[in-house]
Scaffold this motif. Structure first.
Motif, PDB file in Angstrom:
ATOM      1  N   VAL A 247       9.473  -1.241  -1.742  1.00  0.00           N
ATOM      2  CA  VAL A 247       8.476  -0.402  -1.078  1.00  0.00           C
ATOM      3  C   VAL A 247       7.408  -0.056  -2.118  1.00  0.00           C
ATOM      4  CG1 VAL A 247       8.120   1.847   0.031  1.00  0.00           C
ATOM      5  CG2 VAL A 247      10.214   0.532   0.494  1.00  0.00           C
ATOM      6  N   PHE A 248       6.126  -0.185  -1.740  1.00  0.00           N
ATOM      7  CA  PHE A 248       5.082   0.145  -2.706  1.00  0.00           C
ATOM      8  C   PHE A 248       3.909   0.877  -2.062  1.00  0.00           C
ATOM      9  CE2 PHE A 248       3.764  -4.202  -1.424  1.00  0.00           C
ATOM     10  CZ  PHE A 248       2.400  -4.047  -1.212  1.00  0.00           C
ATOM     11  N   THR A 249       3.141   1.546  -2.899  1.00  0.00           N
ATOM     12  CA  THR A 249       1.904   2.186  -2.461  1.00  0.00           C
ATOM     13  C   THR A 249       0.756   1.227  -2.718  1.00  0.00           C
ATOM     14  OG1 THR A 249       2.743   4.392  -2.973  1.00  0.00           O
ATOM     15  CG2 THR A 249       0.356   4.151  -2.815  1.00  0.00           C
ATOM     16  N   ALA A 250       0.125   0.752  -1.640  1.00  0.00           N
ATOM     17  CA  ALA A 250      -1.042  -0.129  -1.759  1.00  0.00           C
ATOM     18  C   ALA A 250      -2.288   0.723  -1.963  1.00  0.00           C
ATOM     19  CB  ALA A 250      -1.189  -0.973  -0.503  1.00  0.00           C
ATOM     20  N   LEU A 251      -3.082   0.364  -2.964  1.00  0.00           N
ATOM     21  CA  LEU A 251      -4.334   1.059  -3.272  1.00  0.00           C
ATOM     22  C   LEU A 251      -5.475   0.134  -2.846  1.00  0.00           C
ATOM     23  CD1 LEU A 251      -3.259   2.285  -6.832  1.00  0.00           C
ATOM     24  CD2 LEU A 251      -3.150   3.586  -4.688  1.00  0.00           C
ATOM     25  N   ASN A 252      -6.264   0.553  -1.874  1.00  0.00           N
ATOM     26  CA  ASN A 252      -7.251  -0.331  -1.240  1.00  0.00           C
ATOM     27  C   ASN A 252      -8.420  -0.639  -2.180  1.00  0.00           C
ATOM     28  OD1 ASN A 252      -8.894  -1.769   0.473  1.00  0.00           O
ATOM     29  ND2 ASN A 252      -8.737  -0.323   2.170  1.00  0.00           N
ATOM     30  N   MET A 253      -8.409  -1.838  -2.752  1.00  0.00           N
ATOM     31  CA  MET A 253      -9.412  -2.251  -3.731  1.00  0.00           C
ATOM     32  C   MET A 253     -10.756  -2.638  -3.096  1.00  0.00           C
ATOM     33  SD  MET A 253      -6.840  -4.623  -6.043  1.00  0.00           S
ATOM     34  CE  MET A 253      -8.125  -5.257  -7.123  1.00  0.00           C
ATOM     35  N   VAL A 379      -1.654   3.588   1.074  1.00  0.00           N
ATOM     36  CA  VAL A 379      -0.666   3.544   2.158  1.00  0.00           C
ATOM     37  C   VAL A 379       0.645   2.977   1.615  1.00  0.00           C
ATOM     38  CG1 VAL A 379      -1.236   1.202   2.982  1.00  0.00           C
ATOM     39  CG2 VAL A 379      -0.388   2.909   4.605  1.00  0.00           C
ATOM     40  N   ILE A 380       1.764   3.444   2.187  1.00  0.00           N
ATOM     41  CA  ILE A 380       3.079   2.899   1.838  1.00  0.00           C
ATOM     42  C   ILE A 380       3.309   1.630   2.642  1.00  0.00           C
ATOM     43  CG2 ILE A 380       5.586   3.283   1.873  1.00  0.00           C
ATOM     44  CD1 ILE A 380       4.534   5.264   0.011  1.00  0.00           C
ATOM     45  N   PRO A 401      -4.204 -12.394   5.458  1.00  0.00           N
ATOM     46  CA  PRO A 401      -4.387 -11.246   6.361  1.00  0.00           C
ATOM     47  C   PRO A 401      -3.408 -10.103   6.102  1.00  0.00           C
ATOM     48  CG  PRO A 401      -3.951 -13.276   7.601  1.00  0.00           C
ATOM     49  CD  PRO A 401      -3.878 -13.628   6.151  1.00  0.00           C
ATOM     50  N   ALA A 402      -2.289 -10.393   5.420  1.00  0.00           N
ATOM     51  CA  ALA A 402      -1.292  -9.343   5.154  1.00  0.00           C
ATOM     52  C   ALA A 402      -1.442  -8.745   3.760  1.00  0.00           C
ATOM     53  CB  ALA A 402       0.112  -9.915   5.331  1.00  0.00           C
ATOM     54  N   ASN A 403      -2.558  -9.042   3.098  1.00  0.00           N
ATOM     55  CA  ASN A 403      -2.823  -8.532   1.746  1.00  0.00           C
ATOM     56  C   ASN A 403      -3.420  -7.127   1.863  1.00  0.00           C
ATOM     57  OD1 ASN A 403      -4.068  -7.925  -0.734  1.00  0.00           O
ATOM     58  ND2 ASN A 403      -4.699 -10.021  -1.115  1.00  0.00           N
ATOM     59  N   MET A 404      -2.544  -6.119   1.894  1.00  0.00           N
ATOM     60  CA  MET A 404      -3.006  -4.749   2.121  1.00  0.00           C
ATOM     61  C   MET A 404      -3.887  -4.205   0.986  1.00  0.00           C
ATOM     62  SD  MET A 404      -1.980  -3.689   5.139  1.00  0.00           S
ATOM     63  CE  MET A 404      -1.601  -1.956   5.321  1.00  0.00           C
ATOM     64  N   PRO A 405      -3.555  -4.440  -0.293  1.00  0.00           N
ATOM     65  CA  PRO A 405      -4.425  -3.890  -1.341  1.00  0.00           C
ATOM     66  C   PRO A 405      -5.795  -4.568  -1.425  1.00  0.00           C
ATOM     67  CG  PRO A 405      -2.255  -4.492  -2.213  1.00  0.00           C
ATOM     68  CD  PRO A 405      -2.367  -5.082  -0.862  1.00  0.00           C
ATOM     69  N   GLY A 406      -5.898  -5.791  -0.873  1.00  0.00           N
ATOM     70  CA  GLY A 406      -7.183  -6.492  -0.937  1.00  0.00           C
ATOM     71  C   GLY A 406      -7.439  -7.144  -2.277  1.00  0.00           C
ATOM     72  N   MET A 445      -1.334  -1.852  -6.754  1.00  0.00           N
ATOM     73  CA  MET A 445      -0.297  -1.038  -6.104  1.00  0.00           C
ATOM     74  C   MET A 445       0.648  -0.530  -7.181  1.00  0.00           C
ATOM     75  SD  MET A 445       2.350  -3.158  -6.668  1.00  0.00           S
ATOM     76  CE  MET A 445       2.097  -4.625  -7.608  1.00  0.00           C
ATOM     77  N   PHE A 446       1.553   0.348  -6.792  1.00  0.00           N
ATOM     78  CA  PHE A 446       2.694   0.650  -7.661  1.00  0.00           C
ATOM     79  C   PHE A 446       3.940   0.738  -6.799  1.00  0.00           C
ATOM     80  CE2 PHE A 446       0.710   4.744  -6.666  1.00  0.00           C
ATOM     81  CZ  PHE A 446       1.779   5.537  -6.255  1.00  0.00           C
ATOM     82  N   PHE A 447       5.009   0.109  -7.304  1.00  0.00           N
ATOM     83  CA  PHE A 447       6.268   0.085  -6.561  1.00  0.00           C
ATOM     84  C   PHE A 447       6.963   1.436  -6.646  1.00  0.00           C
ATOM     85  CE2 PHE A 447       5.821  -4.521  -6.600  1.00  0.00           C
ATOM     86  CZ  PHE A 447       6.387  -4.871  -5.387  1.00  0.00           C
ATOM     87  N   VAL A 448       7.646   1.785  -5.578  1.00  0.00           N
ATOM     88  CA  VAL A 448       8.377   3.047  -5.489  1.00  0.00           C
ATOM     89  C   VAL A 448       9.872   2.802  -5.665  1.00  0.00           C
ATOM     90  CG1 VAL A 448       8.973   4.974  -3.972  1.00  0.00           C
ATOM     91  CG2 VAL A 448       6.630   4.082  -3.983  1.00  0.00           C
TER      92      VAL A 448
END
Length: 481
Positions: A247-253, A379-380, A401-406, A445-448
């Motif tokens: 599980v990670f927190t994606a940071l929208n680049m 977002v998590i 399309p599934a690349n949340m951090p961009g 991102m950073f993993f939780v």
């Protein structure tokens, strides 16, 4: 052992029964998809592929082309044939951006497909992917629905979904019960062992565990490390997949503030994983300090990030001095674990100057839309896998399309492609070392924590079998009266 009704608690409510839109993972409809549509193939803990409705899925050119062979005589629950034409229709549909499938990137790996005969489909991939079977089985491509039923539109299909799975739909009350009955035409008789299934979502982890414990349910799909720990101590049957990633927190680049690498590095350096574990999981979670678990052939002991409060504060101050004090919204799904993670990150960051975090809670159905709109700051989400292919490419490759951090980094893209197409383990290890280095350097991102992909049952229930990304097989479940 045969007969009876199984009452199963899920982690979310579906918004449609369309197989392309249901997610084939623990939190997003995997059990329901397996029940209605069956599986073409599955995998085990060693990541070996096992065939079910497919007889084989083979390549003779290191993954540029594959031949899918179906079992002869497969039929949908309405008696119509499940043939190669039906597979092609479903896979093409999943690939169509207008459908909005969360698994479009897996399907888009196919350049073209050709029906050879009733049981044979030949597919040509955009680039060679030797282990493409794992993309199929860990996505909704593993589920084939009746093309005729799908062509009637979503409303008609939701009322009467036609698949070839072990169960068929009896009734669906939105936000309440989904009632399923045994499919007499299921190919693998005498399975399923149960006559009926009643599925209901239970978003709150305490409620989920207590309902199971007090006899209100027979099985719970569960991702809570706290519940899995309690169940193990209570002697309840559990099945937990040991996966890399987590599980990670994606940071929208793609946009401010996280288009600035200093903002990403500051947040990643500020957050204490042990404090997060305590707040969200009572300290029971396995932490994801490295990209791969030590059981993986691609394991590197180099940590993905280091906590460094001084560096974090220096970067926050630097941004503020330039007139850009860090302020962002943390979007969290409504599950109790995700909410606890978001709130604890907010609390931890409040101890620093020049950073402000607001929390926005959304329902799971809204989260599916978020994957399309990409309207978030942080977002998590997750990247969970046995073999890194296809998941790492799906999650971190530029343009996916599934690349949340961009993230779209040439060196990372090249390493992901090398890991995907290489045929020797040595070449793949070198590629994934580079992947980990680039993720550490760019901090998208950073993993939780590792994912707790699990299922818990009452003591009189057996047959907890998962594949893919925590995809529970309902045909294996049985209840001892």
């Amino acid at each position: 052992m045969a007969g009876g009704e199984g009452r199963v608690l899920l982690l979310s409510d579906p918004r449609t029964l369309d197989p392309a839109i249901l997610g084939n993972a623990y939190a997003s409809g995997a059990l329901l998809g397996n029940a209605l549509y069956g599986t073409l193939m599955t995998n085990d803990e060693a990541d070996e592929v096992h065939y079910s409705m497919a007889e084989s899925f083979t390549t003779t050119d290191n993954g540029k082309t594959f031949t899918l062979k179906l079992r002869p005589g497969l039929v949908f629950s309405d008696g119509t044939p499940l043939n190669a034409e039906a597979v092609k229709f479903n896979w093409d549909r999943t690939k169509d951006p207008a459908v909005g499938s969360p698994h479009r990137s897996e399907a888009a790996t196919i350049e073209s497909s050709e029906v050879v005969d009733d049981v044979t489909l030949k597919v040509t991939l955009v680039t060679p992917v030797p282990r493409y079977a794992l993309s199929v089985l860990a996505s909704s491509m593993n589920w084939i629905a009746s093309p005729a039923a799908l062509q009637k539109g979503q409303q008609a299909f939701d009322a009467k979904p036609i698949g070839a799975g072990p169960f068929t739909l009896e009734s669906w009350t939105r936000q309440a019960d989904i009632r399923l009955v045994k499919n007499p035409r299921y190919w693998d008789a005498p399975k399923p062992y149960l006559d009926r299934l009643t599925l209901r979502s239970a978003l709150d982890s305490n409620q989920r565990y207590n309902t199971l414990l007090t006899g209100g349910a027979d099985v719970a799909v569960d991702s809570s490390w706290v519940n899995l720990d309690k169940a193990t101590k209570a002697g309840l049957p559990t099945d937990v997949m040991q996966l890399s990633g987590g599980v990670f927190t994606a940071l929208n680049m793609r946009r401010a503030p996280f288009d600035d690498i200093r903002a990403r590095r500051a947040v990643a350096a500020a957050v204490d994983s042990d404090a997060l574990n305590l707040a969200a999981y009572n300290g029971t979670a396995k932490l994801a300090d490295t990209l791969f678990t030590d059981a993986s052939p691609f394991y590197s002991e180099t940590p993905l990030r280091k906590r460094d409060k001084e560096t974090a504060q220096r970067l926050f101050d630097e941004l503020a001095a330039e007139g850009k004090p860090l302020s962002f919204t943390f979007t969290s799904a409504s599950s109790s674990e995700n909410r606890a993670l978001a709130e604890n990150i907010q609390t931890q960051l409040s101890a620093f100057k020049n950073v402000k975090v607001e929390i926005r809670i959304i329902e799971v159905a809204e989260f599916v839309q978020l994957r399309r709109t990409l309207d978030f700051d942080a977002v998590i989400t997750s990247a969970l896998f046995q073999d890194p292919e296809p998941r790492l490419t799906t999650v971190f490759s530029g343009g996916s399309p599934a690349n949340m951090p961009g993230i779209d980094d040439p060196a990372l893209n090249k390493a992901l492609l090398a890991g995907r197409t290489a045929t020797s383990e040595e070449e793949r290890k070198a590629a994934y070392d580079t992947v980990q280095e680039r993720l550490t350097e760019l901090t998208p991102m950073f993993f939780v924590a590792r994912g707790g992909l699990g299922a818990i049952s009452a003591k009189n229930v057996g047959g907890l079998v998962q594949y893919g990304l925590g995809s529970l097989l309902p045909e294996e479940l049985w209840i001892q009266p």
